[in-house]
Design an enzyme around this catalytic site. Structure first.
Site, PDB file in Angstrom:
ATOM      1  N   TYR A  31       0.832  -1.215   0.000  1.00  0.00           N
ATOM      2  CA  TYR A  31       0.000   0.000   0.000  1.00  0.00           C
ATOM      3  C   TYR A  31       0.863   1.260   0.000  1.00  0.00           C
ATOM      4  CZ  TYR A  31      -4.679  -1.916   0.823  1.00  0.00           C
ATOM      5  OH  TYR A  31      -5.887  -2.537   0.693  1.00  0.00           O
ATOM      6  N   LYS A  85       3.002 -15.335   2.607  1.00  0.00           N
ATOM      7  CA  LYS A  85       3.204 -16.102   1.366  1.00  0.00           C
ATOM      8  C   LYS A  85       4.705 -16.370   1.268  1.00  0.00           C
ATOM      9  CE  LYS A  85       1.642 -17.954  -2.478  1.00  0.00           C
ATOM     10  NZ  LYS A  85       0.756 -19.141  -2.499  1.00  0.00           N
ATOM     11  N   ASP A 123      -3.171 -18.332   0.726  1.00  0.00           N
ATOM     12  CA  ASP A 123      -4.176 -19.063  -0.059  1.00  0.00           C
ATOM     13  C   ASP A 123      -4.852 -20.130   0.803  1.00  0.00           C
ATOM     14  OD1 ASP A 123      -1.693 -20.316   0.020  1.00  0.00           O
ATOM     15  OD2 ASP A 123      -1.756 -21.053  -2.041  1.00  0.00           O
ATOM     16  N   ASP A 142     -12.292  -8.831   4.652  1.00  0.00           N
ATOM     17  CA  ASP A 142     -13.583  -8.812   3.932  1.00  0.00           C
ATOM     18  C   ASP A 142     -14.188 -10.212   3.903  1.00  0.00           C
ATOM     19  OD1 ASP A 142     -13.502  -6.082   3.304  1.00  0.00           O
ATOM     20  OD2 ASP A 142     -14.208  -6.429   1.257  1.00  0.00           O
ATOM     21  N   ASP A 200      -6.376  -6.848   4.157  1.00  0.00           N
ATOM     22  CA  ASP A 200      -7.497  -6.198   3.473  1.00  0.00           C
ATOM     23  C   ASP A 200      -8.436  -7.265   2.915  1.00  0.00           C
ATOM     24  OD1 ASP A 200      -8.994  -4.103   2.220  1.00  0.00           O
ATOM     25  OD2 ASP A 200      -8.011  -4.611   0.325  1.00  0.00           O
TER      26      ASP A 200
END
Ligand code: IPM
Ligand code: MG
Length: 358
Positions: free
Chosen positions: A142, A191, A223, A251, A247
């Site tokens: 970001y 990751k 994942d 959600d 982020d």
């Protein structure tokens, strides 16, 4: 003692839900004898319309001079044509950075009265779940270097992710401390099979884990974490992860509760100030129609009372009132599901919560 609270109402339903939360805070102030002072500042599209920029310096200064900050939501179709730096969303990144809010707490909790609203099969949510996502908020992709350049196939855009040991350590420590106060289980999501930043993340988390031997710690690839969340959400308690992964996973987790209109969040740094806001966005489709669910913002106010001012009894009073109103069957349109009740408006829901607080 006076508590100064900056209000960043923002766009869409932002003003309606902030007004609801303010009336709840005023009610709590009267009941418990606290003097809360509210000052509004412009942010997002509202600031663009008035001043031509999404995050005016006056807003930053006002927040810095306050004891705490409440945010509604920013953005909407009206400003979608603007380019990167000028978009309302830019203001969010700017205010997070300006206030040093590197720890973002996003609880995804299944409210017993709303169990039927979860998109997961009933047997998967029968025991409920209560997950706290701890998202790094002021670093990573970001905030990395970005731009355009000429690459192998001509013009290309790039965004870069960087994380320092210091940034990983401070978010990691925040997460371990939160895990210690909850069920002492922490999952770190990365990751590390692909990304160098994730390998440094994992190495740093492992070092911290040695300082917190009581915490049951595990690593997951992002994942796999996304899959595990829908397979068996109950296995998680605290999850710590980077800005980008947080982020996305927050959600996902919030939708598992079936009620994104119910979920609060807190963004914290090294001071007690913090910024408190609902997880949901500005919902331009229902803006100005008195249909929004104010509960996420009201619960964000409860988080503020608890984290910024140390008022646990006051926070609990709000949370109990919300539970009571839901148990009594009151529902805004977003959480009505298959219930028989007719939907109540934003102001009706607020009035019921005020009544329950007494
Ligand atoms: C969030 C939002 C923001 C983010 C956007 C609006 C910039 O999605 O708070 O999760 O990506 O952080
Ligand atoms: Mg998001």
């Amino acid at each position: 003692m006076q508590y100064k609270i900056a209000l960043l109402k923002g766009d869409g339903i932002g003003p309606e839900i902030i007004d609801s939360a303010v009336s709840v805070m005023e009610c709590i102030g009267a009941k418990f004898g606290h003097d809360f002072q509210f000052t509004p500042y412009l942010i997002g599209g509202a600031a663009i319309d008035a001043l031509g920029i999404p995050l005016p310096q006056e807003t930053i200064d006002g927040c810095l001079a306050s004891d705490s900050v409440m945010l509604g939501a920013v953005g909407g179709p009206k400003w979608d044509h603007l380019s990167g730096e000028q978009r309302p969303e830019r203001a969010l990144l700017g205010i997070r950075a300006a206030l040093g809010l590197y720890t973002n707490l996003r609880p995804a909790k299944l409210f017993p009265a709303l169990r039927g609203a979860s998109p997961l099969r009933a047997d998967l949510v029968a025991a409920g779940f209560d997950i706290m996502i701890v998202r790094e908020l002021t670093g990573g992709i970001y905030f990395g270097e970005r731009g355009y350049r000429t690459g192998k196939y001509g013009e290309e855009a790039y965004d870069t992710e960087a994380y320092s040991v210091t940034e990983i350590e401070r978010i990691g420590r925040a997460a371990f401390e939160i895990a210690m106060k909850r069920s002492k289980r922490l999952a770190s999501v990365d990751k590390a099979n692909v990304l160098e930043t994730s390998r440094l993340w994992r190495k740093t988390m492992h070092r911290l884990a040695e300082e917190y031997p009581e915490v049951a710690y595990q690593d997951l690839f992002v994942d796999n974490a996304a899959m595990q969340l829908v397979r068996d959400p109950q296995q998680f308690d605290v999850i710590v992860t980077s800005n980008m992964f947080g982020d996305i996973l927050s959600d996902e987790a919030s939708q598992l509760t079936g009620s994104i209109g119910m979920l609060a969040s807190a963004s914290l740094g090294d001071t007690t100030r913090g910024m408190y806001e609902p997880i949901h966005g500005s919902a331009p489709d229902i803006s100005g129609q008195n249909k929004a669910n104010p509960i996420a913002t009201i619960l964000s106010a409860a988080m503020m009372l608890r984290y910024a001012f140390g008022f646990s009894a006051e926070a609990q009073c709000i949370e109990d009132a919300v539970d009571a109103v839901l148990a009594a069957g009151f529902r805004t349109a977003d959480i009505i599901g298959d219930s028989e009740a007719s939907a109540c408006s934003c102001t009706e829901m607020t009035a019921e919560i005020l009544k329950a607080i007494g």
